[in-house]
Design a protein around this motif. Structure first.
Motif, short mmCIF file in Angstrom:
data_model
loop_
_atom_site.label_atom_id
_atom_site.label_comp_id
_atom_site.label_asym_id
_atom_site.label_seq_id
_atom_site.Cartn_x
_atom_site.Cartn_y
_atom_site.Cartn_z
N GLY A 1 -4.94 -0.63 7.23
CA GLY A 1 -5.27 -0.66 5.81
C GLY A 1 -6.29 -1.73 5.48
N GLU A 2 -7.32 -1.35 4.74
CA GLU A 2 -8.37 -2.27 4.33
C GLU A 2 -8.79 -1.95 2.90
OE1 GLU A 2 -9.62 -4.92 4.24
OE2 GLU A 2 -11.33 -5.23 5.59
N ARG A 3 -9.23 -3.00 2.16
CA ARG A 3 -9.61 -2.86 0.75
C ARG A 3 -11.11 -2.97 0.54
NH1 ARG A 3 -6.87 -7.63 -1.99
NH2 ARG A 3 -7.28 -8.64 0.01
N PHE A 4 -11.77 -3.85 1.30
CA PHE A 4 -13.18 -4.18 1.12
C PHE A 4 -13.68 -4.85 2.39
CE2 PHE A 4 -16.15 -7.68 0.35
CZ PHE A 4 -17.16 -7.08 -0.36
N PRO A 5 -14.88 -4.57 2.84
CA PRO A 5 -15.91 -3.70 2.29
C PRO A 5 -15.72 -2.21 2.61
CG PRO A 5 -16.73 -4.78 4.24
CD PRO A 5 -15.37 -5.35 4.00
N ILE A 6 -14.67 -1.92 3.37
CA ILE A 6 -14.25 -0.54 3.59
C ILE A 6 -12.95 -0.35 2.82
CG2 ILE A 6 -13.53 1.17 5.30
CD1 ILE A 6 -15.09 -0.47 7.39
N ASN A 7 -12.90 0.65 1.95
CA ASN A 7 -11.68 0.89 1.17
C ASN A 7 -10.96 2.08 1.80
OD1 ASN A 7 -9.70 0.94 -0.72
ND2 ASN A 7 -11.02 1.41 -2.45
N ASP A 8 -10.07 1.78 2.73
CA ASP A 8 -9.36 2.81 3.49
C ASP A 8 -7.96 2.30 3.81
OD1 ASP A 8 -8.33 4.65 5.24
OD2 ASP A 8 -10.06 4.67 6.60
N THR B 1 -5.73 3.47 5.47
CA THR B 1 -5.23 3.81 6.81
C THR B 1 -6.11 3.23 7.93
OG1 THR B 1 -6.48 5.89 6.91
CG2 THR B 1 -4.29 5.96 5.91
N LEU B 2 -7.13 2.43 7.57
CA LEU B 2 -8.04 1.90 8.59
C LEU B 2 -7.25 1.09 9.63
CD1 LEU B 2 -11.13 1.65 9.29
CD2 LEU B 2 -10.99 -0.61 8.26
N ALA C 1 0.82 -1.22 0.00
CA ALA C 1 0.00 0.00 0.00
C ALA C 1 0.85 1.26 0.00
CB ALA C 1 -0.94 0.00 1.21
N ARG C 2 2.06 1.17 -0.56
CA ARG C 2 2.95 2.33 -0.56
C ARG C 2 2.52 3.41 -1.54
NH1 ARG C 2 8.34 -0.40 -2.94
NH2 ARG C 2 7.44 -2.16 -1.81
N SER C 3 1.67 3.06 -2.51
CA SER C 3 1.41 3.95 -3.65
C SER C 3 0.28 4.93 -3.40
CB SER C 3 1.13 3.09 -4.89
OG SER C 3 2.20 2.21 -5.15
N GLN C 4 0.33 5.61 -2.26
CA GLN C 4 -0.74 6.55 -1.91
C GLN C 4 -0.82 7.72 -2.89
OE1 GLN C 4 -2.90 6.03 0.54
NE2 GLN C 4 -1.93 4.17 1.30
#
Length: 412
Positions: free
Chosen positions: A308-315, A317-318, A85-88
């Motif tokens: 970091g989360e992708r689904f069902p929350i796409n965040d 930094t979560l 997830a480095r590609s912010q």
């Protein structure tokens, strides 16, 4: 896995891979580890059957993992793994340019990784490849071809079946992008060197593969709208067959074309890898019979292995939520399982709200599918029929693709 024309399993072998290297948001692995594992697995499985009887081969691999090679397929650095997830900054740029329907949004998308890699890529770079692309290339001697499923998060437009024009506004190196074909498309024969190394017939066919989660779905035999598959592996992946495609990148939702239907779903970073942060497989095996699935713990966890989360929350930094931790490890373990089950529930509810059918049945695959107590927890939350398919390994789904490809006419 090797199957016959009837789909009956004839041989199988497996080689474990070491965990990727993690440095904060960066998650990398040396693809040479994959190739050595492929070589060892091929030798092990071909020792069980006459190798010259192999008709076709297909490869599956993790979606959104990306690597760069030169024109001969030689590696130009480590692979950025699916959860890197480095590609912010790249993700923010994509968000400004790309349409909301593309699956290439987010810091962990293949496209975000490509934009990051482009900034420091060697001049010899010629191909941006997924794991399945690279392994297929190693087997064929030809690189630069991929399947629609592995290219979805790289920005490929599966509705128009082309690389979209908006990629040019991002400065994407189009000459690095692969030619894209539907999963299961015949690609040509293995190289002469590979045929010699593994004692394969010279005309052994290579077939375009797919992602690991899609291969696992194919393996189950699910084929009707509303049939769903939950993969309880290192991560949690939910997919349901829909009559129409669902794209909602703001939630990490995307769809793969699968025949006349669409496979809608998403993948969470929660799952088995997170459980291994706290317990060994042996500890979990001992604790599982002591769980009380009919007595909820009341613990409100959102279990993640790292922020970091992708689904069902796409965040990206979560933060993980795994507190308070009770003194009783069994209670804590059940609370974690409940937390993952709630993520699964939330995922299917989200897909239904976006227009996909709520599951009429769920087939469970992956290591977590054998945990009966966890199945009871999930059944209570999801309120639908839940079964375990006869086959669920991604390798079996890849073998089915190879079988279908072998039955298609070959093109020059």
């Amino acid at each position: 896995m090797v199957i016959d024309a009837a789909g009956t399993l004839q041989a199988q072998a497996a080689i474990p891979l070491p965990a990727p290297l993690r440095r904060g948001a960066e998650v990398e692995q040396d693809p040479q580890l994959w190739w050595r594992a492929v070589e060892n697995t091929m030798r092990a499985v071909l020792a069980q059957i006459p190798s010259r009887q192999i008709r076709a081969i297909a490869v599956d691999g993790t979606s959104s993992t990306l690597l760069l090679t030169d024109d001969r397929g030689e590696l130009l650095g480590p692979a950025l793994m699916y959860n890197d997830a480095r590609s912010q900054c790249a993700a923010a740029y994509i968000a400004e340019v790309a349409p909301p329907t593309t699956a290439a949004h987010g810091a962990s998308s293949g496209l975000a990784k490509l934009l990051t890699l482009q900034t420091l890529a060697p001049s010899a770079t010629r191909h941006a490849l997924s794991p399945a692309d690279w392994i297929t290339g190693k087997l064929s001697g030809h690189y630069g071809v991929s399947d629609e499923h592995n290219c979805l998060k790289l920005g490929y437009d599966v509705l128009e079946r082309r690389w979209p024009e908006w990629l040019d506004r991002l400065g994407v190196r189009r000459d690095w992008l692969p030619e894209v074909v539907p999963a299961g498309t015949p690609l040509g024969a293995v190289s002469a060197a590979v045929a010699r190394e593994f004692n394969l017939a010279a005309d052994t066919l290579l077939v375009a593969g797919t992602t690991d989660a899609t291969a696992a779905f194919i393996a189950t035999g699910a084929c009707a709208p509303g049939e769903a598959v939950t993969s309880l592996g290192s991560t949690l992946v939910v997919k349901v067959l829909s009559e129409k495609p669902i794209f909602a990148p703001e939630y990490g939702v995307y769809s793969h074309c699968l025949g006349d239907l669409w496979l809608a779903g998403g993948g969470s970073n929660s799952g088995g890898a997170m459980l291994l942060h706290y317990f060994t497989p042996e500890q979990m095996a001992v604790m599982t019979p002591l769980l009380k699935p009919d007595q909820p713990t009341g613990l409100d966890y959102y279990p993640l292995p790292a922020p970091g989360e992708r689904f069902p929350i796409n965040d990206a930094t979560l933060p993980p939520r795994v507190t308070p931790r009770p003194a009783d490890d069994i209670l804590f373990f059940q609370g974690l399982l409940e937390g993952i089950a709630r993520i699964e529930q939330r995922g299917y509810q989200l897909l239904a709200s976006l227009g996909a059918p709520y599951p009429t049945s769920i087939l469970s695959v992956g290591g977590g599918a054998v945990n009966k107590a966890w199945t009871e927890i999930r059944k209570r939350l999801l309120n639908t029929t839940m079964t375990t398919p006869a086959q669920s390994e991604a390798a079996y789904g890849a073998a089915l693709l190879a079988l279908r490809g072998a039955q298609l006419p070959r093109t020059p």
